[in-house]
Scaffold this active site. Sequence first.
Site: not given
Ligand code: AMP
Ligand code: ZN
Length: 114
Positions: A4, A30, A87, A95, A98, A100, A102
């Site tokens: 993850c 992000d 989301n 995507t 884990h 999170h 925003h």
């Molecule tokens: P979600 O689409 O709600 O799952 O958001 C996942 C978010 O994680 C997206 O806005 C990505 O740009 C962000 N993301 C993915 N990998 C990383 C990373 N290594 N560092 C910072 N943000 C990330």
């Molecule tokens: Zn995780």
Amino acid sequence: MSDCIFCKIAEGQIPASKVYEDELICAFNDISPQAPVHALIIPKAHIADANSITEQTAAVVGHIFAHAGEIAEKLGVAASGYRIISNCGSDAGQTVAHLHFHLLGGKDMGEKLV
Ligand code: AMP
Ligand code: ZN
């Protein structure tokens, strides 16, 4: 969770631009910002998504919100306003599996969604 990406960020195995960290949560910018201010706040312990929050793990969500204002203040949007979105699942466009939150701000985001 060994595969993850957010667990790895929480553990410091993958670099991230961290803006807040304590024993339970961390926040980082992000990598693909959708607003002038776009940070992600995560529990350090792996929770896949909102569906997976239980009575045993729910306290960390309160902890996230207990510090969201402080994180927004640090990012300069506490007074101007911000939106917090989580989301869950494919229709929401999740995507990273884990949990999170925003934290978006730094511009007028209008009245839609939501
Ligand atoms: P979600 O689409 O709600 O799952 O958001 C996942 C978010 O994680 C997206 O806005 C990505 O740009 C962000 N993301 C993915 N990998 C990383 C990373 N290594 N560092 C910072 N943000 C990330
Ligand atoms: Zn995780």
